[in-house]
Design a protein around this motif. Structure first.
Motif, PDB file in Angstrom:
ATOM      1  N   ASP A  40      13.095  -8.775 -15.137  1.00  0.00           N
ATOM      2  CA  ASP A  40      13.735  -9.676 -14.188  1.00  0.00           C
ATOM      3  C   ASP A  40      12.675 -10.250 -13.265  1.00  0.00           C
ATOM      4  N   LYS A  41      12.759 -11.547 -13.001  1.00  0.00           N
ATOM      5  CA  LYS A  41      11.862 -12.206 -12.058  1.00  0.00           C
ATOM      6  C   LYS A  41      12.575 -12.333 -10.720  1.00  0.00           C
ATOM      7  N   THR A  42      11.855 -12.072  -9.671  1.00  0.00           N
ATOM      8  CA  THR A  42      12.449 -12.164  -8.347  1.00  0.00           C
ATOM      9  C   THR A  42      11.397 -12.594  -7.331  1.00  0.00           C
ATOM     10  N   ALA A  43      11.799 -13.392  -6.366  1.00  0.00           N
ATOM     11  CA  ALA A  43      10.919 -13.802  -5.267  1.00  0.00           C
ATOM     12  C   ALA A  43      11.104 -12.810  -4.123  1.00  0.00           C
ATOM     13  N   VAL A  44      10.015 -12.220  -3.677  1.00  0.00           N
ATOM     14  CA  VAL A  44      10.093 -11.212  -2.619  1.00  0.00           C
ATOM     15  C   VAL A  44       9.033 -11.502  -1.557  1.00  0.00           C
ATOM     16  N   GLY A  45       9.269 -10.998  -0.372  1.00  0.00           N
ATOM     17  CA  GLY A  45       8.305 -11.103   0.715  1.00  0.00           C
ATOM     18  C   GLY A  45       7.855  -9.729   1.154  1.00  0.00           C
ATOM     19  N   SER A  46       6.651  -9.625   1.643  1.00  0.00           N
ATOM     20  CA  SER A  46       6.125  -8.333   2.083  1.00  0.00           C
ATOM     21  C   SER A  46       5.303  -8.504   3.349  1.00  0.00           C
ATOM     22  N   LEU A  47       5.063  -7.380   4.011  1.00  0.00           N
ATOM     23  CA  LEU A  47       4.239  -7.322   5.212  1.00  0.00           C
ATOM     24  C   LEU A  47       3.002  -6.492   4.917  1.00  0.00           C
ATOM     25  N   PHE A  48       1.863  -6.867   5.481  1.00  0.00           N
ATOM     26  CA  PHE A  48       0.655  -6.082   5.261  1.00  0.00           C
ATOM     27  C   PHE A  48      -0.227  -6.089   6.496  1.00  0.00           C
ATOM     28  N   ALA A  49      -1.036  -5.054   6.583  1.00  0.00           N
ATOM     29  CA  ALA A  49      -2.057  -4.955   7.618  1.00  0.00           C
ATOM     30  C   ALA A  49      -3.318  -4.420   6.963  1.00  0.00           C
ATOM     31  N   GLU A  50      -4.465  -5.000   7.293  1.00  0.00           N
ATOM     32  CA  GLU A  50      -5.713  -4.554   6.679  1.00  0.00           C
ATOM     33  C   GLU A  50      -6.870  -4.653   7.665  1.00  0.00           C
ATOM     34  N   TYR A  51      -7.891  -3.889   7.369  1.00  0.00           N
ATOM     35  CA  TYR A  51      -9.112  -3.888   8.184  1.00  0.00           C
ATOM     36  C   TYR A  51     -10.281  -4.290   7.303  1.00  0.00           C
ATOM     37  N   THR A  52     -11.084  -5.248   7.784  1.00  0.00           N
ATOM     38  CA  THR A  52     -12.223  -5.759   7.029  1.00  0.00           C
ATOM     39  C   THR A  52     -13.515  -5.527   7.802  1.00  0.00           C
ATOM     40  N   PHE A  53     -14.511  -4.998   7.116  1.00  0.00           N
ATOM     41  CA  PHE A  53     -15.834  -4.843   7.719  1.00  0.00           C
ATOM     42  C   PHE A  53     -16.527  -6.199   7.648  1.00  0.00           C
TER      43      PHE A  53
ATOM     44  N   SER B 217     -20.411  -6.795   7.759  1.00  0.00           N
ATOM     45  CA  SER B 217     -21.197  -6.100   6.758  1.00  0.00           C
ATOM     46  C   SER B 217     -21.676  -7.074   5.690  1.00  0.00           C
ATOM     47  N   ALA B 218     -22.764  -6.728   5.011  1.00  0.00           N
ATOM     48  CA  ALA B 218     -23.243  -7.548   3.898  1.00  0.00           C
ATOM     49  C   ALA B 218     -22.247  -7.538   2.749  1.00  0.00           C
ATOM     50  N   TRP B 219     -21.419  -6.514   2.704  1.00  0.00           N
ATOM     51  CA  TRP B 219     -20.385  -6.402   1.670  1.00  0.00           C
ATOM     52  C   TRP B 219     -19.050  -6.163   2.373  1.00  0.00           C
ATOM     53  N   PRO B 220     -18.370  -7.240   2.798  1.00  0.00           N
ATOM     54  CA  PRO B 220     -17.176  -7.126   3.651  1.00  0.00           C
ATOM     55  C   PRO B 220     -15.933  -6.618   2.903  1.00  0.00           C
ATOM     56  N   VAL B 221     -15.876  -5.318   2.713  1.00  0.00           N
ATOM     57  CA  VAL B 221     -14.753  -4.683   2.035  1.00  0.00           C
ATOM     58  C   VAL B 221     -13.564  -4.578   2.986  1.00  0.00           C
ATOM     59  N   SER B 222     -12.355  -4.695   2.434  1.00  0.00           N
ATOM     60  CA  SER B 222     -11.128  -4.551   3.214  1.00  0.00           C
ATOM     61  C   SER B 222     -10.292  -3.410   2.643  1.00  0.00           C
ATOM     62  N   PHE B 223      -9.612  -2.707   3.521  1.00  0.00           N
ATOM     63  CA  PHE B 223      -8.618  -1.758   3.049  1.00  0.00           C
ATOM     64  C   PHE B 223      -7.371  -1.899   3.911  1.00  0.00           C
ATOM     65  N   GLY B 224      -6.202  -1.655   3.280  1.00  0.00           N
ATOM     66  CA  GLY B 224      -4.976  -1.888   4.017  1.00  0.00           C
ATOM     67  C   GLY B 224      -3.760  -1.266   3.370  1.00  0.00           C
ATOM     68  N   PHE B 225      -2.608  -1.613   3.932  1.00  0.00           N
ATOM     69  CA  PHE B 225      -1.335  -1.102   3.439  1.00  0.00           C
ATOM     70  C   PHE B 225      -0.328  -2.238   3.423  1.00  0.00           C
ATOM     71  N   GLU B 226       0.491  -2.278   2.358  1.00  0.00           N
ATOM     72  CA  GLU B 226       1.485  -3.338   2.197  1.00  0.00           C
ATOM     73  C   GLU B 226       2.839  -2.729   1.850  1.00  0.00           C
ATOM     74  N   TYR B 227       3.903  -3.310   2.404  1.00  0.00           N
ATOM     75  CA  TYR B 227       5.260  -2.850   2.096  1.00  0.00           C
ATOM     76  C   TYR B 227       6.125  -4.054   1.727  1.00  0.00           C
ATOM     77  N   THR B 228       6.840  -3.937   0.622  1.00  0.00           N
ATOM     78  CA  THR B 228       7.715  -5.004   0.137  1.00  0.00           C
ATOM     79  C   THR B 228       9.150  -4.508   0.141  1.00  0.00           C
ATOM     80  N   PRO B 229      10.019  -5.025   1.007  1.00  0.00           N
ATOM     81  CA  PRO B 229      11.384  -4.519   1.106  1.00  0.00           C
ATOM     82  C   PRO B 229      12.354  -5.110   0.094  1.00  0.00           C
ATOM     83  N   GLY B 230      11.900  -5.992  -0.787  1.00  0.00           N
ATOM     84  CA  GLY B 230      12.798  -6.642  -1.736  1.00  0.00           C
ATOM     85  C   GLY B 230      13.343  -5.698  -2.802  1.00  0.00           C
ATOM     86  N   THR B 231      14.386  -6.135  -3.490  1.00  0.00           N
ATOM     87  CA  THR B 231      15.019  -5.372  -4.569  1.00  0.00           C
ATOM     88  C   THR B 231      15.134  -6.237  -5.812  1.00  0.00           C
ATOM     89  N   ALA B 232      14.851  -5.638  -6.979  1.00  0.00           N
ATOM     90  CA  ALA B 232      14.953  -6.365  -8.243  1.00  0.00           C
ATOM     91  C   ALA B 232      15.833  -5.590  -9.209  1.00  0.00           C
TER      92      ALA B 232
END
Length: 242
Positions: free
Chosen positions: A66-79, A82-97
């Motif tokens: 099943d295809k579904t359009a969903v929205g999500s929220l995320f927060a991340e931290y990026t260095f 840095s010469a290598w700007p890595v990001s790490f974060g967390f995302e939550y999608t409240p949609g249902t399929a």
């Protein structure tokens, strides 16, 4: 899956240690996704004769998506410095399929436990299932220019209901929470106004699951379902960085 989690934790720790003098950027935003949720499964009957297992006589398979359009929220931290700007974060999608297409099947049973005569008994069996509570802890790393890759650990919950119009048929009632590997590739950048944007394609491969029915007329004749759930998505993200 523990190995993947440990790898992510180790990668985040290495980046944190190697860039402890670098300033970072926090981003909070939203993501719009066109997601495809695919599920497949096989149900097998377990029969017994004089207390010994005998060959299965009924195996049923089904694949749905099943295809579904969903929205999500995320927060991340990026260095960011840095010469290598890595990001790490967390995302939550409240949609249902819906991943079952509300399956229904009508069977004609020719025997009933305890009856000595052949009896034609029409039985309607239905099943419905929804995938919900998508969440991902992730790590993103630049490759070249705006191109970046993403790896993470995802979780998804499967809510389902089965019905059986017979009085002696089995049913399934376990709750399912699955962990999977999230991988993606995309483009990301920042506007002159300080808005972070990302365009990404991602796939998530979840662990398989096994369910056993209860309430069969013969307790030892429990049915078994083995299944698998996967997702893929095209995504657009916008975030405010500060």
């Amino acid at each position: 899956m523990n190995k993947i989690k440990n790898m992510l934790i180790a990668a985040i720790a290495i980046v944190a240690i190697s860039t402890n003098v670098s300033a970072g950027t926090t981003s909070v935003g939203v993501t719009a996704s066109m997601m495809d949720v695919s599920a497949s499964g096989t149900e097998t009957d377990k029969l017994t004769a004089a207390g010994a297992n005998v060959a299965d006589t009924s195996v049923r398979t089904k694949s749905v998506s099943d295809k579904t359009a969903v929205g999500s929220l995320f927060a991340e931290y990026t260095f960011s410095d840095s010469a290598w700007p890595v990001s790490f974060g967390f995302e939550y999608t409240p949609g249902t399929a819906d991943i079952s297409n509300k399956l229904s099947r009508t069977d004609t049973e020719l025997s009933i436990t305890g009856a000595v005569i052949t009896t034609a008994n029409s039985v309607v069996r239905t099943a419905s299932a929804d995938a919900t509570n998508f969440s991902t802890a992730y790590l993103e790393a630049p490759i070249w220019g705006m191109l970046y890759v993403r790896a993470g650990v995802s979780n998804i919950d499967i809510n389902y209901v089965t019905t059986d119009t017979s009085t002696v048929g089995g049913s399934y009632s376990d709750n399912i929470s699955l962990t999977g590997t999230n991988l993606g590739v995309g483009l990301k950048g920042n506007t002159s106004g300080g808005t972070l944007w990302k365009m990404t394609y991602e796939e998530t491969d979840y662990d398989g699951f096994t369910l056993n029915s209860t309430g069969n007329s013969v307790a030892a004749n429990s049915n078994t379902i083995k299944g698998d759930v996967d997702t893929s998505a095209f995504r657009l993200s916008l975030a405010k960085s500060f």
